[in-house]
Design a protein around this motif. Structure first.
Motif, short mmCIF file in Angstrom:
data_model
loop_
_atom_site.label_atom_id
_atom_site.label_comp_id
_atom_site.label_asym_id
_atom_site.label_seq_id
_atom_site.Cartn_x
_atom_site.Cartn_y
_atom_site.Cartn_z
N HIS A 1 0.84 -1.19 0.00
CA HIS A 1 0.00 0.00 0.00
C HIS A 1 0.88 1.24 0.00
CE1 HIS A 1 -3.88 -2.01 1.79
NE2 HIS A 1 -3.48 -2.54 0.64
N PHE A 2 0.66 2.11 -0.98
CA PHE A 2 1.30 3.43 -1.02
C PHE A 2 0.42 4.42 -0.28
CE2 PHE A 2 3.64 1.96 -4.89
CZ PHE A 2 4.91 2.30 -4.46
N ALA A 3 0.94 5.03 0.76
CA ALA A 3 0.17 6.02 1.51
C ALA A 3 0.68 7.42 1.19
CB ALA A 3 0.29 5.75 3.01
N GLY A 4 -0.12 8.42 1.56
CA GLY A 4 0.28 9.80 1.34
C GLY A 4 -0.16 10.34 0.00
N ALA A 5 -0.11 11.66 -0.12
CA ALA A 5 -0.56 12.32 -1.35
C ALA A 5 0.26 11.88 -2.56
CB ALA A 5 -0.49 13.83 -1.17
N PHE A 6 1.59 11.81 -2.40
CA PHE A 6 2.44 11.43 -3.53
C PHE A 6 2.17 10.00 -3.96
CE2 PHE A 6 6.79 9.97 -4.97
CZ PHE A 6 6.67 10.52 -6.23
N GLY A 7 1.95 9.10 -2.98
CA GLY A 7 1.69 7.71 -3.30
C GLY A 7 0.47 7.51 -4.18
N SER A 8 -0.48 8.45 -4.09
CA SER A 8 -1.71 8.35 -4.89
C SER A 8 -1.44 8.51 -6.38
CB SER A 8 -2.71 9.42 -4.44
OG SER A 8 -3.05 9.25 -3.09
N PHE A 9 -0.31 9.10 -6.73
CA PHE A 9 -0.03 9.39 -8.14
C PHE A 9 1.05 8.48 -8.73
CE2 PHE A 9 -1.65 13.29 -6.22
CZ PHE A 9 -2.72 13.54 -7.05
N ILE A 10 1.58 7.56 -7.91
CA ILE A 10 2.61 6.64 -8.41
C ILE A 10 1.94 5.46 -9.12
CG2 ILE A 10 4.48 5.08 -7.76
CD1 ILE A 10 5.05 6.85 -5.38
N ASP A 11 2.39 5.17 -10.33
CA ASP A 11 1.92 3.98 -11.04
C ASP A 11 2.69 2.79 -10.48
OD1 ASP A 11 1.85 1.82 -12.99
OD2 ASP A 11 0.94 3.26 -14.37
N PRO A 12 2.00 1.79 -9.89
CA PRO A 12 2.69 0.66 -9.26
C PRO A 12 3.67 -0.06 -10.19
CG PRO A 12 0.36 0.64 -8.68
CD PRO A 12 0.54 1.71 -9.72
N LYS A 13 3.30 -0.17 -11.47
CA LYS A 13 4.18 -0.87 -12.42
C LYS A 13 5.52 -0.17 -12.52
CE LYS A 13 3.92 -0.34 -16.92
NZ LYS A 13 3.46 -0.40 -18.33
N TYR A 14 5.50 1.15 -12.67
CA TYR A 14 6.75 1.88 -12.83
C TYR A 14 7.54 1.93 -11.53
CZ TYR A 14 5.22 3.15 -17.48
OH TYR A 14 4.82 3.08 -18.79
N ALA A 15 6.85 1.97 -10.41
CA ALA A 15 7.54 1.93 -9.12
C ALA A 15 8.31 0.63 -8.97
CB ALA A 15 6.53 2.08 -7.98
N MET A 16 7.73 -0.46 -9.46
CA MET A 16 8.38 -1.76 -9.36
C MET A 16 9.50 -1.89 -10.38
SD MET A 16 6.44 -5.42 -8.94
CE MET A 16 5.25 -4.70 -7.82
N VAL A 17 9.29 -1.39 -11.60
CA VAL A 17 10.36 -1.41 -12.62
C VAL A 17 11.58 -0.65 -12.10
CG1 VAL A 17 11.03 -0.53 -14.89
CG2 VAL A 17 8.83 -1.68 -14.60
N LEU A 18 11.33 0.45 -11.43
CA LEU A 18 12.41 1.26 -10.88
C LEU A 18 13.12 0.54 -9.74
CD1 LEU A 18 13.40 4.17 -11.54
CD2 LEU A 18 12.05 4.95 -9.59
N GLY A 19 12.40 -0.37 -9.06
CA GLY A 19 12.97 -1.02 -7.88
C GLY A 19 12.72 -0.20 -6.63
N LEU A 20 11.67 0.58 -6.66
CA LEU A 20 11.29 1.36 -5.49
C LEU A 20 10.69 0.45 -4.42
CD1 LEU A 20 10.99 4.44 -4.65
CD2 LEU A 20 8.65 4.27 -5.45
N ILE A 21 10.02 -0.60 -4.86
CA ILE A 21 9.35 -1.56 -3.99
C ILE A 21 9.73 -2.97 -4.42
CG2 ILE A 21 7.38 -0.13 -3.32
CD1 ILE A 21 5.81 -1.33 -5.66
N PRO A 22 9.59 -3.97 -3.55
CA PRO A 22 9.93 -5.34 -3.92
C PRO A 22 8.91 -5.96 -4.86
CG PRO A 22 9.08 -5.26 -1.67
CD PRO A 22 9.23 -3.84 -2.13
N ASP A 23 9.26 -7.10 -5.40
CA ASP A 23 8.38 -7.81 -6.33
C ASP A 23 7.08 -8.21 -5.63
OD1 ASP A 23 7.99 -8.94 -8.93
OD2 ASP A 23 8.26 -10.92 -8.05
N CYS A 24 5.97 -8.08 -6.37
CA CYS A 24 4.65 -8.39 -5.81
C CYS A 24 3.66 -8.45 -6.96
CB CYS A 24 4.24 -7.30 -4.81
SG CYS A 24 2.69 -7.58 -3.93
#
Length: 533
Positions: free
Chosen positions: A405-428
């Motif tokens: 779960h992405f919380a906060g105002a900024f998290g609302s605008f992050i595309d999960p796919k690109y966050a994962m491609v970047l390696g911002l979050i672990p595989d899921c």
């Protein structure tokens, strides 16, 4: 007689009175023809019930405030205590920004200016008072009808709102002056609500994981389920919570301001005119983008007219994440984040920039380019966040997470796919990655309306294990591996099942490419590796 009636009709044991209603009791009872409405405050079962307000006859209105004090934005909800309905909501910029853009600069301001703490406390309280005026006007509610208030915020906002010097939070061991829940009168902080109104602040989890993270935990409830849930609040200091009903751990990680557009050559805050979405054609390497304030993509008819009022002014955090992820997916940058200079022969978008290369996202005025330094800034930020998450996963003895779960105002605008491609979050599984918006505000509303939730989060916070990333020896190792896209050692099979990841290739800092070419490490990576010894 009023005490007797409360004991007889409502089962209250020896209720007490705040002092201020006492001189008015007889007049109020007489005015109501010996009927009255009393507001009773009893936060915990062990507390003595207290009469905090009294009205003649029947009073069928009572309101509360739920407020999230963010370092950038303050969000407030006016809520009916009778129905739970949100009567009004409003927000404003945190005026403390004039003392420092980020949290540590505000702590530094306090350290260097004798009246710095008082100045920031007054500023935030005045802003909150102004928000109370706004929500009361919008909800057609009188301040005197507000009987309770719940506030949340990160530790530094928490301390400054309470008038506490935050200097100790500026360095190890990041000691909180107050860590538990705070229960006071609203008037103690100069808030002009009902004279008897109470104020509750959720407990802080750790020195850099605050009452806002506690509110997010209450709202999302990792401690109520069997799945391993990861909650990430991305900001200049990311707050990370990982756990399930068996165990919950938490940490903060110093991501810096890059995700908010700072330290990026064309970066800016999310505002009309900022690029927020980016796609790059894998064959031509030509970009198209969307900006805040327009629903059209830049290659669609009518785009220029739709942004005529604002122009295209820069790129915000969500756009930065997407453009760098797209640059990786299309081969413009290697897994090590180096811009492939050999592609300059194929596309005019790849341009030399000193000893490195850059990617031209937008020509014209202003010209927006993604430089090698921009890529490095995002790598550093995302590596810090991933390393913090990896530490928590190790503490939980797990190699995967079930839900993110992405919380906060900024998290609302992050595309999960690109966050994962970047390696911002672990595989899921991507369908189990979601934005939950202002979950801190939702948690504050829960605590406002149900005292059982207050006890729940107090008990949960007491059990959450706090991990100080700065003191963990493996943080640097995880950080170095996380500099790569998505990661140097961790596999991303679930992401690879839905996104075609490019084959790994090594690229030197000057843009030369080869499958096994030894590469020069960046200054940041060399420093991180030295830290391992």
């Amino acid at each position: 007689r009023l005490k007797i009636a409360l004991m007889r009709d409502w089962g209250l044991k020896t209720p007490e009175f705040d002092f201020y209603p006492l001189p008015q009791v007889q007049g109020i009872l007489r005015k109501g023809n010996w009927t009255a409405t009393a507001a009773i405050h009893k936060d915990a079962d062990s507390d003595i019930a207290r009469v905090i307000a009294l009205w003649p006859g029947l009073k069928n209105e009572a309101y509360g405030l739920a407020c999230d004090i963010g370092s950038t934005t303050i969000a407030m909800h006016l809520v009916s205590l009778l129905s739970g309905r949100v009567a009004a909501s409003s927000g404003t910029s945190n005026p403390q920004i004039r003392f420092g853009e980020d949290l540590m600069s505000r702590v530094s301001y306090v350290m260097m200016n004798p009246d710095g703490r008082e100045g920031m406390t007054v500023a935030v309280r005045e802003a909150i008072s102004g928000l109370v005026d706004k929500v009361c006007a919008e909800g057609n509610v009188h301040r005197n009808d507000i009987l309770d208030a719940v506030f949340v915020g990160n530790p530094i906002m928490h301390h400054l709102f309470l008038g506490i010097d935050p200097t100790e939070l500026g360095g190890a061991p990041f000691a909180l002056a107050v860590s538990g829940a705070v229960r006071i009168k609203a008037s103690d902080l100069g808030l002009k609500l009902n004279q008897g109104a109470r104020l509750y602040m959720l407990p802080c989890i750790a020195g850099h994981v605050g009452a806002d993270a506690a509110a997010v935990t209450l709202s999302e409830g990792p401690h109520r389920q069997d799945e391993m849930m990861l909650i990430v609040d991305v900001g200049t200091n990311a707050e990370i919570v990982l756990g399930n009903r068996t165990r919950v751990v938490a940490a903060s990680s110093p991501t810096g301001p890059a995700f908010e557009g700072a330290e990026i050559s064309g970066g800016q805050r999310a505002a009309p005119g900022a690029i927020e979405r980016v796609r790059i054609d894998p064959d031509t390497l030509e970009p198209r983008y969307r900006v805040i304030g327009s629903e059209l993509w830049s290659d669609q008819p009518g785009f220029a007219e739709s942004v005529q009022a604002t122009g295209v002014t820069g790129i915000c955090g969500s756009g930065i994440i997407e453009v760098i992820a797209e640059m990786y997916l299309t081969g413009i940058i290697s897994e090590d984040g180096v811009v492939d200079g050999s592609l300059a022969a194929r596309s005019p978008r790849i341009v030399p920039n000193g000893r490195t290369f850059s990617y031209v996202l937008k020509d014209g005025e202003p010209k927006i380019t993604i430089t090698q330094n921009d890529v490095r800034a995002i790598q550093l930020a995302k590596a810090a966040l991933y390393a913090g998450t990896k530490l928590l996963m190790e503490k939980q003895h797990t190699d995967h997470v079930d839900r993110i779960h992405f919380a906060g105002a900024f998290g609302s605008f992050i595309d999960p796919k690109y966050a994962m491609v970047l390696g911002l979050i672990p595989d899921c599984d991507l369908d189990k990655v979601s934005a939950v918006g202002n979950a801190a505000g939702a948690g504050a509303r829960m605590a406002l309306l149900n005292r059982g939730y207050r006890r729940e989060i107090e008990e949960t916070v007491s059990r959450i294990e706090k991990i100080e990333t700065a003191l963990e020896s493996k943080f640097q190792e995880h950080f170095v591996y996380a500099m790569a896209l998505p990661n140097k050692v961790d596999p991303f099979p679930k992401l690879a099942a839905v996104v075609k990841l490019p084959p790994r290739k090594a690229t030197s800092e000057d843009g030369a490419v080869g499958d096994a070419t030894p590469r020069r490490r960046s200054r940041e990576e060399r420093a991180a590796r030295r830290g391992l010894g």
